[in-house]
Design a protein around this motif. Sequence first.
Motif: not given
Length: 233
Positions: A49-50, A193-197, A229-233
């Motif tokens: 989610l976040g 986190s890479r797939r977070s909404f 943005i690297d959402h994996g971080e």
Amino acid sequence: MFISLTLALADFTGAFPPAFKRLADIQFVPALSAGSAAVLIVLAVATLLGGRLYCSVVCPLGIVQDLAARLGRPSFHYKKRGNGRWVLPALFLGALLPGFTAWAGLLDPYSIFGRLVIHMVRPAAIALNTLPAGAAEGLGSYALYRETLIFNGRAALAVALAGFLLAAVPAWQNGRAYCGFLCPVGRLLGLLSRRSFFKIRLDRQKCRGCGRCEKACKASCLDSRAGTIDHGE
């Protein structure tokens, strides 16, 4: 979360509620080791989610790094991560799955924090308690009492100190460097986190490429020049 866990682990009087100690049950690795499916599902859903909310709110070692960064003068800037960041998580899982929890605990952020409090903060609290207790006894008051300081050995203290320095020293200049490069829990949750909404997004029409957001990102996941943005971080 940080204050509650610190008080629970440093408590040598038994004065704090048992609920404080149960906060350890919602930490990722203790829940994984105990096979607590409910906790792991909640953490996974929260991450989807976040993003890495666990790292920001629940993990006490992340707060230690934030405190170190506030005391220092960190200079945040985007750092491209290579495949080498998966080496430690692979070693962590390689030790955890066969049951070598002691070795896995050397990298687990909650274990690092726990050793820091038990072997460094708790003895300091006991020592500070001894001073007023001795003075009170001299005045005929026994409202405070002496507590025996148990030394757990140089090896335990060295491991606790090494874990603290591993997290705090890089954070002094670079923010949450341990979270970004070494933490196995962060790496595993980063996959979700890479797939977070609800995640940070750049508005291409409003972005001027000034780089202010990159300098404010303690995870160093914003590349203002490339606009990514690297959402994996």
